[in-house]
Write a protein that holds these residues in place. Structure first.
Motif, PDB file in Angstrom:
ATOM      1  N   VAL A 101       0.831  -1.204   0.000  1.00 55.53           N
ATOM      2  CA  VAL A 101       0.000   0.000   0.000  1.00 55.53           C
ATOM      3  C   VAL A 101       0.864   1.252   0.000  1.00 55.53           C
ATOM      4  O   VAL A 101       0.597   2.223  -0.701  1.00 55.53           O
ATOM      5  N   VAL A 137     -16.029  -4.015  -1.330  1.00 54.40           N
ATOM      6  CA  VAL A 137     -14.849  -4.390  -0.544  1.00 54.40           C
ATOM      7  C   VAL A 137     -13.582  -3.820  -1.162  1.00 54.40           C
ATOM      8  O   VAL A 137     -12.751  -3.192  -0.490  1.00 54.40           O
ATOM      9  N   SER A 138     -13.415  -4.043  -2.475  1.00 52.68           N
ATOM     10  CA  SER A 138     -12.200  -3.612  -3.166  1.00 52.68           C
ATOM     11  C   SER A 138     -12.075  -2.087  -3.198  1.00 52.68           C
ATOM     12  O   SER A 138     -10.987  -1.539  -2.977  1.00 52.68           O
ATOM     13  N   LYS A 190     -11.113  -0.580   0.236  1.00 51.38           N
ATOM     14  CA  LYS A 190      -9.673  -0.716   0.486  1.00 51.38           C
ATOM     15  C   LYS A 190      -8.898   0.369  -0.251  1.00 51.38           C
ATOM     16  O   LYS A 190      -7.978   0.980   0.288  1.00 51.38           O
ATOM     17  N   GLU A 191      -9.278   0.583  -1.509  1.00 54.42           N
ATOM     18  CA  GLU A 191      -8.559   1.567  -2.327  1.00 54.42           C
ATOM     19  C   GLU A 191      -8.769   2.993  -1.818  1.00 54.42           C
ATOM     20  O   GLU A 191      -7.855   3.820  -1.860  1.00 54.42           O
ATOM     21  N   ASN A 238     -13.094   1.244   5.612  1.00 56.11           N
ATOM     22  CA  ASN A 238     -13.228  -0.112   6.131  1.00 56.11           C
ATOM     23  C   ASN A 238     -13.867  -0.996   5.060  1.00 56.11           C
ATOM     24  O   ASN A 238     -15.000  -0.744   4.645  1.00 56.11           O
ATOM     25  N   PRO A 239     -13.188  -2.043   4.588  1.00 56.63           N
ATOM     26  CA  PRO A 239     -13.729  -2.878   3.507  1.00 56.63           C
ATOM     27  C   PRO A 239     -15.032  -3.577   3.862  1.00 56.63           C
ATOM     28  O   PRO A 239     -15.859  -3.842   2.984  1.00 56.63           O
ATOM     29  N   TYR A 240     -15.236  -3.861   5.148  1.00 62.22           N
ATOM     30  CA  TYR A 240     -16.465  -4.537   5.549  1.00 62.22           C
ATOM     31  C   TYR A 240     -17.658  -3.587   5.514  1.00 62.22           C
ATOM     32  O   TYR A 240     -18.797  -4.013   5.269  1.00 62.22           O
ATOM     33  N   SER A 251     -16.443   6.608   2.131  1.00 61.45           N
ATOM     34  CA  SER A 251     -15.088   6.755   2.681  1.00 61.45           C
ATOM     35  C   SER A 251     -14.859   8.159   3.220  1.00 61.45           C
ATOM     36  O   SER A 251     -14.193   8.342   4.250  1.00 61.45           O
TER      37      SER A 251
END
Length: 460
Positions: free
Chosen positions: A89, A166-167, A170-171, A175-177, A232
């Protein structure tokens, strides 16, 4: 081949340890963020044992070693620079800082969609198997086996918003969840599922006088992308003002409630319109221009690969699958890719230097399998004229597959592997795809051979 010696020598040729900001690797390339690329000894890097080419793109200096070898070299490279504890990352963020806004946007889309490709490919192959069973009456559609395969094949497209959620989270640093939950909200069972259902109409909810259609977003792309981006921002904003003691309770709650309402009221409908608009516009160009569109797209795709923007096309292809049920762009990209292999094969037969032959042959076959970076940057672009030959081959091959309406039922695979996702759409589709490949490879080979190459006679 001593991998440690290669790593040590490579550090020297890159301008020393202080000139290397971060490092990572993909399936074929060592990816580096460099402070000052003028300190790199490009010629010596390319002559290093095992190196098939080197180039600067997407904010990174990338060195092609090939599948398998790159992992071993990176392991030694990381040890020498004490990179074992650094996360990918961090490297990705460092690379983004050196990109222009367009390249940064394309890289973001690439980072979101590339991890999802295996799921899409698997579903595409399962759909193909199901189609063959139905066409040739191998299995009764009422049997449990058929029904189970039907569930298996469509699941990835139905839950696509969750996968993207999810993806994307992350990007975007969320939180992906929570991204998964937001994707789940958009495809909740209470909502009408438009994916794969030709009949029926959704109900309507009355939210404080605002009429909202109970229509799900199964298989869609843009609504969840926009929703997770907004989510986000909300999550980060809430986290800044909420005390640490109650962060776990307050932040997820406020984030999901706010994002959910915004997604249903504004983002979802807007995203659906935008996605449908893009698919419609592309389809109109495809149908109106026909083979001419194939000539242009197939001929210029390799130029787009040089910028790294091509990975962002996965988002468009996913949208096509959701809106019209097929991907007519992938065969075009595939023709451009195998044409690079054809030109690389011509270089192999023309070259006199052992190093060039050593690189050209495996790089050409790699292109036939859909991985073009070794042959583009290590061979064709180095001698320029073969790259032009590949563009010609890619253009003519693409014009043919567009003329014959060749398509795929997934995305992510080109070249020979794409046969698996072209076959499910019928024998004619498969045969025309193979003919297109023959045209692209042979035209690229002949054109590159005719144009010739000029090697540096000083090098052995």
């Amino acid at each position: 081949m001593n991998h440690k010696e290669i790593a040590v020598r490579l550090i020297e040729l890159l301008g020393g340890e202080d000139n290397i900001v971060s490092a990572a690797h993909c399936a074929t390339r060592l990816r580096l963020v460099i402070n000052d690329e003028t300190k790199i000894d490009q010629e010596q890097v390319e002559e290093l044992d095992g190196v098939k080419g080197a180039f600067s793109s997407s904010g990174q200096y990338q060195i092609i070693f090939g599948t398998g070898l790159v992992n071993k070299v990176y392991a030694e490279f990381a040890k020498e620079l004490n990179l074992d504890q650094k996360e990918t990352v961090q490297h990705s963020e460092a690379a983004k800082q050196k990109m222009n806004p367009l390249a940064r946007f394309a890289k973001t889309l690439s980072n979101i969609f590339v991890p999802i490709i295996p799921a899409i490919v698997a579903s595409g192959l399962l759909m193909g198997l199901l189609g063959m069973m139905k066409a040739f009456n191998w299995v009764d559609p009422e049997t449990a086996l058929y029904k189970m395969l039907d569930m298996f094949s469509s699941s990835a497209f139905i839950i696509l918003p969750i996968l993207i959620g999810v993806s994307a989270a992350k990007e975007f640093g969320s939180n992906p969840y929570l991204g998964a939950v937001l994707g789940g909200i958009l495809i909740h069972p209470s909502l009408f599922n438009p994916w794969g259902l030709a009949e029926g109409t959704p109900g309507v909810m009355d939210l404080f006088g605002l009429k909202l259609e109970m229509l799900g977003y199964q298989g869609t792309v843009i609504p969840i992308l926009l929703a997770v981006y907004v989510m986000s921002k909300i999550e980060k904003g809430v986290r800044k003002i909420v005390p640490n003691a109650i962060d776990l309770l307050v932040t997820p709650f406020v984030t999901i409630i706010s994002s959910g309402f915004i997604a249903f009221i504004a983002i979802g409908p807007l995203g659906r319109m935008l996605g449908t608009g893009i698919s419609t516009a592309l389809t109109n160009v495809y149908e109106f221009a026909g083979p001419v569109a194939g000539l242009v797209f197939g001929g210029t795709y390799s130029l787009i690969v040089l910028t790294g923007v091509h990975h962002s096309f996965h988002a468009i292809e996913a949208g096509l699958l959701a809106d019209i049920g097929k991907n007519y762009l992938l065969p075009i990209w595939s023709m451009a890719n195998v044409a690079q292999g054809g030109a690389g094969l011509a270089v192999f037969f023309m070259a006199k230097r052992a190093k060039t032959k050593e690189i050209a042959l495996p790089a050409a076959f790699s292109a036939f399998l859909g991985i073009t970076e070794p042959v583009i940057f290590g061979v064709n672009l180095r001698y320029r004229k073969p790259f032009i030959g590949a563009m010609v081959g890619g253009a003519l091959g693409a014009a043919y597959v567009v003329f014959m309406d060749v398509a795929a039922n997934a995305y992510g695979l080109t070249g020979i592997p794409m046969i698996a996702i072209a076959a499910p759409l019928g024998n004619a589709n498969l045969i025309n795809y193979l003919i297109g490949m023959v045209i692209a490879v042979s035209v690229a080979f002949v054109t590159a051979f005719f144009l010739g190459i000029k090697e540096d006679e000083k090098k052995s």
